[in-house]
Design a protein around this motif. Structure first.
Motif, PDB file in Angstrom:
ATOM      1  N   LEU B 260       0.748  -1.177  -0.134  1.00  0.00           N
ATOM      2  CA  LEU B 260       0.086   0.089  -0.104  1.00  0.00           C
ATOM      3  C   LEU B 260       0.828   1.187   0.106  1.00  0.00           C
ATOM      4  N   MET B 261       1.933   1.124   0.781  1.00  0.00           N
ATOM      5  CA  MET B 261       2.656   2.134   0.857  1.00  0.00           C
ATOM      6  C   MET B 261       3.417   2.807  -0.482  1.00  0.00           C
ATOM      7  N   ARG B 262       3.806   1.480  -1.097  1.00  0.00           N
ATOM      8  CA  ARG B 262       4.385   1.859  -2.313  1.00  0.00           C
ATOM      9  C   ARG B 262       3.491   2.354  -3.416  1.00  0.00           C
ATOM     10  N   LEU B 263       2.510   1.944  -3.365  1.00  0.00           N
ATOM     11  CA  LEU B 263       1.240   2.058  -4.152  1.00  0.00           C
ATOM     12  C   LEU B 263       0.989   3.550  -4.111  1.00  0.00           C
ATOM     13  N   LEU B 264       0.916   4.332  -3.057  1.00  0.00           N
ATOM     14  CA  LEU B 264       0.575   5.672  -3.361  1.00  0.00           C
ATOM     15  C   LEU B 264       1.892   6.437  -3.729  1.00  0.00           C
ATOM     16  N   GLY B 265       2.926   5.952  -3.877  1.00  0.00           N
ATOM     17  CA  GLY B 265       4.052   6.470  -4.343  1.00  0.00           C
ATOM     18  C   GLY B 265       4.847   7.456  -3.726  1.00  0.00           C
ATOM     19  N   GLU B 266       5.909   7.931  -4.057  1.00  0.00           N
ATOM     20  CA  GLU B 266       6.628   9.168  -3.565  1.00  0.00           C
ATOM     21  C   GLU B 266       6.112  10.292  -3.796  1.00  0.00           C
ATOM     22  N   VAL B 267       6.447  11.294  -2.782  1.00  0.00           N
ATOM     23  CA  VAL B 267       5.629  12.722  -2.872  1.00  0.00           C
ATOM     24  C   VAL B 267       6.856  13.340  -3.766  1.00  0.00           C
ATOM     25  N   SER B 268       6.561  13.550  -5.295  1.00  0.00           N
ATOM     26  CA  SER B 268       7.415  13.928  -6.222  1.00  0.00           C
ATOM     27  C   SER B 268       7.065  15.323  -6.027  1.00  0.00           C
ATOM     28  N   ILE B 277      -0.151   3.339 -14.242  1.00  0.00           N
ATOM     29  CA  ILE B 277      -1.530   2.582 -15.091  1.00  0.00           C
ATOM     30  C   ILE B 277      -0.790   1.080 -15.240  1.00  0.00           C
ATOM     31  N   GLY B 278      -1.702   0.153 -14.697  1.00  0.00           N
ATOM     32  CA  GLY B 278      -1.312  -1.278 -15.177  1.00  0.00           C
ATOM     33  C   GLY B 278       0.170  -1.642 -14.631  1.00  0.00           C
ATOM     34  N   THR B 279       0.981  -2.049 -15.526  1.00  0.00           N
ATOM     35  CA  THR B 279       2.297  -2.486 -15.219  1.00  0.00           C
ATOM     36  C   THR B 279       3.224  -1.421 -14.632  1.00  0.00           C
ATOM     37  N   GLU B 280       2.672  -0.297 -14.649  1.00  0.00           N
ATOM     38  CA  GLU B 280       3.690   0.758 -14.079  1.00  0.00           C
ATOM     39  C   GLU B 280       3.652   0.507 -12.499  1.00  0.00           C
ATOM     40  N   ASN B 281       2.534  -0.390 -11.942  1.00  0.00           N
ATOM     41  CA  ASN B 281       2.494  -0.383 -10.834  1.00  0.00           C
ATOM     42  C   ASN B 281       3.466  -1.207  -9.930  1.00  0.00           C
ATOM     43  N   PRO B 282       3.744  -0.953  -8.791  1.00  0.00           N
ATOM     44  CA  PRO B 282       5.094  -1.663  -7.888  1.00  0.00           C
ATOM     45  C   PRO B 282       4.780  -3.260  -7.762  1.00  0.00           C
ATOM     46  N   HIS B 283       3.603  -3.745  -7.878  1.00  0.00           N
ATOM     47  CA  HIS B 283       3.258  -5.124  -7.390  1.00  0.00           C
ATOM     48  C   HIS B 283       2.705  -5.656  -8.619  1.00  0.00           C
ATOM     49  N   PHE B 287      -1.189  -5.409 -11.602  1.00  0.00           N
ATOM     50  CA  PHE B 287      -0.935  -5.025 -12.983  1.00  0.00           C
ATOM     51  C   PHE B 287      -2.084  -4.885 -13.777  1.00  0.00           C
ATOM     52  N   THR B 288      -3.283  -5.253 -13.328  1.00  0.00           N
ATOM     53  CA  THR B 288      -4.443  -4.858 -13.924  1.00  0.00           C
ATOM     54  C   THR B 288      -5.212  -3.602 -13.513  1.00  0.00           C
ATOM     55  N   THR B 289      -4.542  -2.960 -12.556  1.00  0.00           N
ATOM     56  CA  THR B 289      -5.098  -1.922 -11.903  1.00  0.00           C
ATOM     57  C   THR B 289      -4.488  -0.606 -12.095  1.00  0.00           C
ATOM     58  N   SER B 290      -5.085   0.356 -12.073  1.00  0.00           N
ATOM     59  CA  SER B 290      -4.449   1.829 -11.982  1.00  0.00           C
ATOM     60  C   SER B 290      -4.670   2.572 -10.668  1.00  0.00           C
ATOM     61  N   VAL B 291      -3.812   3.383 -10.225  1.00  0.00           N
ATOM     62  CA  VAL B 291      -4.010   3.928  -9.143  1.00  0.00           C
ATOM     63  C   VAL B 291      -3.655   5.727  -9.765  1.00  0.00           C
ATOM     64  N   VAL B 292      -4.691   6.453  -8.874  1.00  0.00           N
ATOM     65  CA  VAL B 292      -4.441   7.773  -9.091  1.00  0.00           C
ATOM     66  C   VAL B 292      -4.423   8.369  -7.539  1.00  0.00           C
ATOM     67  N   ALA B 293      -3.312   9.013  -7.498  1.00  0.00           N
ATOM     68  CA  ALA B 293      -3.024   9.507  -5.921  1.00  0.00           C
ATOM     69  C   ALA B 293      -2.431  10.789  -6.189  1.00  0.00           C
ATOM     70  N   THR B 294      -2.370  11.495  -4.854  1.00  0.00           N
ATOM     71  CA  THR B 294      -1.939  12.774  -4.731  1.00  0.00           C
ATOM     72  C   THR B 294      -1.482  13.164  -3.325  1.00  0.00           C
ATOM     73  N   GLY B 295      -0.731  13.911  -3.194  1.00  0.00           N
ATOM     74  CA  GLY B 295      -0.367  14.304  -1.944  1.00  0.00           C
ATOM     75  C   GLY B 295      -1.405  15.344  -1.147  1.00  0.00           C
ATOM     76  N   TYR B 296      -1.460  15.494   0.221  1.00  0.00           N
ATOM     77  CA  TYR B 296      -2.507  16.239   0.779  1.00  0.00           C
ATOM     78  C   TYR B 296      -1.931  16.773   2.002  1.00  0.00           C
ATOM     79  N   GLY B 297      -2.409  17.987   2.441  1.00  0.00           N
ATOM     80  CA  GLY B 297      -2.098  18.511   3.892  1.00  0.00           C
ATOM     81  C   GLY B 297      -2.541  19.748   4.032  1.00  0.00           C
ATOM     82  N   ALA B 298      -2.173  20.332   5.256  1.00  0.00           N
ATOM     83  CA  ALA B 298      -2.503  21.868   5.489  1.00  0.00           C
ATOM     84  C   ALA B 298      -1.788  22.784   4.537  1.00  0.00           C
ATOM     85  N   GLY B 299      -2.371  23.616   4.077  1.00  0.00           N
ATOM     86  CA  GLY B 299      -1.720  24.402   2.838  1.00  0.00           C
ATOM     87  C   GLY B 299      -1.064  23.686   1.792  1.00  0.00           C
ATOM     88  N   ASP B 300       0.079  24.001   1.296  1.00  0.00           N
ATOM     89  CA  ASP B 300       0.459  23.258   0.022  1.00  0.00           C
ATOM     90  C   ASP B 300       1.570  22.429   0.662  1.00  0.00           C
TER      91      ASP B 300
END
Lengths: 337, 337
Positions: B260-268, B277-283, B287-300
């Motif tokens: 899960l941790m790796r799924l969300l990815g690093e905060v670039s 997308i798919g095989t770009e995933n770490p696990h 490979f047949t799923t996609s992940v859409v993630a972003t960082g969040y927090g108070a302010g930026d």
DNA sequence: CTTGGCACTCAAGAACGCGGAGTGCCAGAT
DNA sequence: ATCTGGCACTCCGCGTTCTTGAGTGCCAAG
């Protein structure tokens, strides 16, 4: 009305069906279990069992499958809880012993249970009802906010932010904290409302707005948190067992707190196991699943429940053994801390 | 190498396939999207797109389906993030505004996200890294145990039980508490180790065993809790989308913290959306799923990440819109408290 | 470069047949 | 009275075959 042999036949059917997941026929039964009678005899017994509603056939000319009623009889009278192997017991022990706080205990427990039974495990956080106040803390955060922290003797920590009235001094806060602790320390949470009612009189007039706010939040927190927190694990195991009802419905049901609460059932006799089979369940999506649950807590005081959920076609003796064992160990851990 | 029309064709394929879940053919395309050309022309374009690896056909003489590479191009260049309807925005706002503590914010967020996107939502608890100490509390529980409570400015509360050395007085504890708060109040958690190192010298000799124990647990807690807590919701939505890979594998992957941790990815770039997308995933199970993630927090300042997971065949513009919107609102909530 | 025409491919679905596991029932044995 | 072997019957599951139709690739003409 059901002689010993018929009961044996039922038991054999349940056991075979559970292990093979295929309707079991008279011939296979006669071979695998040495019942000392011919398939024909077994067929007669099966006819009776079917008439009474303990087994059913998916289609004409297929083997028999236990009904919910059949499983019920099996659980109640034909099986004994299977104790864990000593290896399993050791595994439980070491796995749980390393937990370092309540969260960790609960997390580990639910994973352990899921792994042990290969089913979906459900664990309820220890209830506040049976807990007593260990300490109350008031921490100012920012200019106009206050964090109320309640620590219980079961190791649970509740927190809640409070908007403060204007112009509250550090001293007032310290004073109120001392007052609260003096009155509430060691107090059963169920008794808190009564005790709290007496507090306002003892507060200097100028501190009363603050006291009123804090006290109302305090009560609110205790009441709200009565809807207990529940964690689950092992959802993947559901996919293994092909439920006839769509897996999706079951997963959905498992995401609803309310359903989960009712799933674990009321604490009737906390020390004993509750088994709920198929349609005995409180929610329609769970009619093809069974639940094995029990209470747990430090000593024999049950403060919460835990259990597992799986297909009705489940290894009841084994599952019951695992649930009971885990509940006991968790109880020991809780008692020790 | 890919002219505008070919890109339009790719976009049309992705959109149609996402909404119908069936391989899309040249004729259907010509009808539903007015591209102003005949099916035959589209076929030629499709042949090129296939050759370049953007689409594929499941079987000879079936329609085309986007490949991971095709989705990638679609996301990067052919689509725009779809803003939420104002009704949806209001729903988010009211739903999140009623949360009363950090746990509640996180729980509500993950449910909201799951419901909004009809997929599996994943939310990471705000990291301790970017938090500062608000208050440290030491509460004796029982004769030889002590509860260490750390409250951060992000509203997070960490607790941990400590075995005390024998013969520790209330005074020592009070003293240590005062000392800790004096030194650590407002201190970034990342700076705590450095500051803590200086503390022992200031402790009277007879209190040093206690101090040493507490400090080591304190450090340990901060470090351990760096493996962040993650919650998920909406697993039931997985069952709706029929993953080619067995659903079980995906569920299993979702139960592993590490994955899960790796799924969300690093905060670039914390403010931007990550789409995997798919095989770009770490696990491999994903490979047949996609992940859409972003960082969040108070302010930026991004203090943690959130996102959703669904089949590669997903409505990217809509999902990205929802994820971005939710992240923003949660940020506002966190900033306000 | 686009278009209509055309032959070809192949998955999915319907129709069919068959084997075999399992049943119910009956008549004879214990 | 109960058990047993035999026997006819049922029907699911499986493999085979056929058909259908959507979709393709290619080609020659516009």
């Amino acid at each position: 009305m059901l002689d010993d042999r018929k009961l044996s036949v039922l038991r054999a059917i349940v056991e075979d069906y559970v292990s093979t997941n295929e309707p079991v026929g008279s011939k296979a039964l006669a071979e695998r279990h040495n019942l000392g009678v011919s398939p024909a005899t077994i067929r007669n017994d099966m006819a009776v069992l079917e008439e009474q509603g303990y087994i059913a056939q998916p289609h004409t000319s297929a083997g028999r499958v236990p009904t919910d009623k059949g499983y019920r009889l099996f659980v109640d009278r034909l099986s004994t809880i299977k104790p864990l192997s000593s290896a399993e017991r050791r595994a439980i022990e070491t796995f749980l012993a390393n937990a370092y706080d309540l969260d960790d205990v609960v997390t580990r427990t639910v994973r352990l249970l899921a792994q042990l039974t290969r089913q979906v495990a459900v664990v309820q956080y220890p209830s506040l009802t049976r807990s007593a106040v260990r300490h109350i803390e008031l921490v100012p955060i920012g200019a106009d906010r206050l964090l109320l922290v309640i620590i219980t003797n079961t190791g649970r920590v509740e927190q809640r932010a409070i908007e403060m009235p204007d112009g509250v001094s550090e001293d007032s806060i310290a004073h109120l904290r001392a007052l609260l602790n003096a009155h509430l320390d060691g107090c059963w949470l169920t008794d808190v409302p009564g005790v709290v009612a007496e507090v306002p009189e003892r507060v200097p007039v100028d501190e009363r707005p603050l006291a009123a706010t804090v006290l109302s939040v305090l009560l609110e927190t205790l009441i709200e948190k009565h809807e207990e927190k529940i964690v689950i694990a092992g959802a993947a195991n559901l996919a293994r067992a092909d439920l006839s009802r769509s897996l999706r419905d079951v997963l959905e049901a498992l995401e609803e707190q309310v359903v989960l609460m009712r799933l674990l059932g009321e604490v009737s006799d906390p020390t004993s196991l509750t088994v709920r089979i198929g349609t005995e369940n409180p929610h329609e999506s769970l009619f093809t699943t069974s639940v094995v649950a029990t209470g747990y807590g430090a000593g024999d005081q049950a403060v919460a429940r835990l259990g597992v959920l799986g297909p009705t076609r489940m290894d009841y003796p084994g599952t019951m053994g695992a649930v009971r064992a885990v509940a006991r160990y968790v109880g020991q851990i809780l008692a020790g801390s």
